[in-house]
Design a protein around this motif. Structure first.
Motif, mmCIF file in Angstrom:
data_model
loop_
_atom_site.group_PDB
_atom_site.id
_atom_site.type_symbol
_atom_site.label_atom_id
_atom_site.label_comp_id
_atom_site.label_asym_id
_atom_site.label_seq_id
_atom_site.Cartn_x
_atom_site.Cartn_y
_atom_site.Cartn_z
ATOM 1 N N ALA A 185 0.817 -1.213 0.000
ATOM 2 C CA ALA A 185 0.000 0.000 0.000
ATOM 3 C C ALA A 185 0.850 1.262 0.000
ATOM 4 N N VAL A 186 2.027 1.209 0.615
ATOM 5 C CA VAL A 186 2.828 2.418 0.786
ATOM 6 C C VAL A 186 4.212 2.287 0.160
ATOM 7 N N VAL A 187 4.954 1.280 0.559
ATOM 8 C CA VAL A 187 6.371 1.177 0.194
ATOM 9 C C VAL A 187 6.561 0.955 -1.302
ATOM 10 N N ARG A 188 5.664 0.238 -1.953
ATOM 11 C CA ARG A 188 5.828 -0.029 -3.391
ATOM 12 C C ARG A 188 5.823 1.239 -4.226
ATOM 13 N N LEU A 189 5.252 2.311 -3.697
ATOM 14 C CA LEU A 189 5.237 3.570 -4.427
ATOM 15 C C LEU A 189 6.647 4.146 -4.554
ATOM 16 N N TRP A 190 7.516 3.841 -3.606
ATOM 17 C CA TRP A 190 8.891 4.345 -3.643
ATOM 18 C C TRP A 190 9.878 3.295 -4.119
ATOM 19 N N SER A 191 9.697 2.037 -3.718
ATOM 20 C CA SER A 191 10.671 1.013 -4.077
ATOM 21 C C SER A 191 10.017 -0.367 -4.073
ATOM 22 N N VAL A 192 9.891 -0.932 -5.258
ATOM 23 C CA VAL A 192 9.305 -2.269 -5.375
ATOM 24 C C VAL A 192 10.226 -3.334 -4.761
ATOM 25 N N PRO A 193 11.546 -3.261 -4.971
ATOM 26 C CA PRO A 193 12.401 -4.286 -4.335
ATOM 27 C C PRO A 193 12.305 -4.289 -2.803
ATOM 28 N N VAL A 194 12.179 -3.134 -2.192
ATOM 29 C CA VAL A 194 12.015 -3.089 -0.743
ATOM 30 C C VAL A 194 10.671 -3.698 -0.345
ATOM 31 N N ALA A 195 9.634 -3.438 -1.122
ATOM 32 C CA ALA A 195 8.319 -4.017 -0.844
ATOM 33 C C ALA A 195 8.375 -5.543 -0.946
ATOM 34 N N VAL A 196 9.073 -6.050 -1.944
ATOM 35 C CA VAL A 196 9.223 -7.500 -2.088
ATOM 36 C C VAL A 196 10.008 -8.056 -0.898
ATOM 37 N N GLY A 197 11.050 -7.355 -0.480
ATOM 38 C CA GLY A 197 11.815 -7.783 0.691
ATOM 39 C C GLY A 197 10.960 -7.823 1.941
ATOM 40 N N MET A 198 10.100 -6.841 2.100
ATOM 41 C CA MET A 198 9.197 -6.838 3.252
ATOM 42 C C MET A 198 8.259 -8.045 3.205
ATOM 43 N N CYS A 199 7.810 -8.396 2.010
ATOM 44 C CA CYS A 199 6.924 -9.564 1.881
ATOM 45 C C CYS A 199 7.671 -10.859 2.178
ATOM 46 N N VAL A 200 8.941 -10.919 1.823
ATOM 47 C CA VAL A 200 9.737 -12.109 2.132
ATOM 48 C C VAL A 200 9.882 -12.246 3.654
ATOM 49 N N VAL A 201 10.132 -11.133 4.328
ATOM 50 C CA VAL A 201 10.213 -11.165 5.788
ATOM 51 C C VAL A 201 8.860 -11.574 6.375
ATOM 52 N N ALA A 202 7.772 -11.039 5.822
ATOM 53 C CA ALA A 202 6.432 -11.396 6.298
ATOM 54 C C ALA A 202 6.129 -12.871 6.051
ATOM 55 N N MET A 203 6.726 -13.436 5.008
ATOM 56 C CA MET A 203 6.511 -14.843 4.689
ATOM 57 C C MET A 203 7.171 -15.764 5.725
ATOM 58 N N VAL A 204 8.252 -15.315 6.332
ATOM 59 C CA VAL A 204 8.978 -16.142 7.290
ATOM 60 C C VAL A 204 8.325 -16.111 8.676
ATOM 61 N N ILE A 205 7.591 -15.075 8.976
ATOM 62 C CA ILE A 205 7.040 -14.890 10.325
ATOM 63 C C ILE A 205 6.005 -15.954 10.718
ATOM 64 N N PRO A 206 5.024 -16.351 9.891
ATOM 65 C CA PRO A 206 4.018 -17.322 10.358
ATOM 66 C C PRO A 206 4.568 -18.661 10.839
ATOM 67 N N PRO A 207 5.532 -19.290 10.151
ATOM 68 C CA PRO A 207 6.057 -20.542 10.725
ATOM 69 C C PRO A 207 6.755 -20.330 12.068
ATOM 70 N N VAL A 208 7.470 -19.218 12.203
ATOM 71 C CA VAL A 208 8.132 -18.919 13.477
ATOM 72 C C VAL A 208 7.083 -18.704 14.563
ATOM 73 N N ALA A 209 6.009 -17.982 14.228
ATOM 74 C CA ALA A 209 4.942 -17.744 15.199
ATOM 75 C C ALA A 209 4.286 -19.060 15.618
#
Length: 86
Positions: free
Chosen positions: A25-49
């Motif tokens: 919603a926000v970060v992709r407007l400035w940097s798509v690679p950072v947004a993808v990186g944030m999604c990768v981090v978000a992808m790792v959180i549920p198994p850890v949780a």
């Protein structure tokens, strides 16, 4: 112990959702690679949780609770050294 694990689980899952929503919603407007990186981090959180939520603490008694079978419980107590053999 259970309440603390539950609170940590919900905090991690809330962080996961916030990262995903903010990324697209926000970060992709400035940097798509950072947004993808944030999604990768978000992808790792549920198994850890899930691992944190299902972890057994030292105060949780599950390995030595009685099974309900008196003969089996007596046998296991004898093996664990809780009772002397007859």
């Amino acid at each position: 112990m259970y309440a603390r694990r539950r609170h940590v689980y919900f905090a991690l899952m809330g962080t996961c959702i916030a990262l995903f929503v903010l990324a697209w919603a926000v970060v992709r407007l400035w940097s798509v690679p950072v947004a993808v990186g944030m999604c990768v981090v978000a992808m790792v959180i549920p198994p850890v949780a899930a691992m944190i939520a299902n972890r057994r603490g030292p105060d949780d008694r599950w390995w030595d609770d009685p099974s309900g079978d008196p003969q089996s419980d007596e046998w296991w107590d004898e093996l664990d050294g809780k009772k002397r053999p007859r």
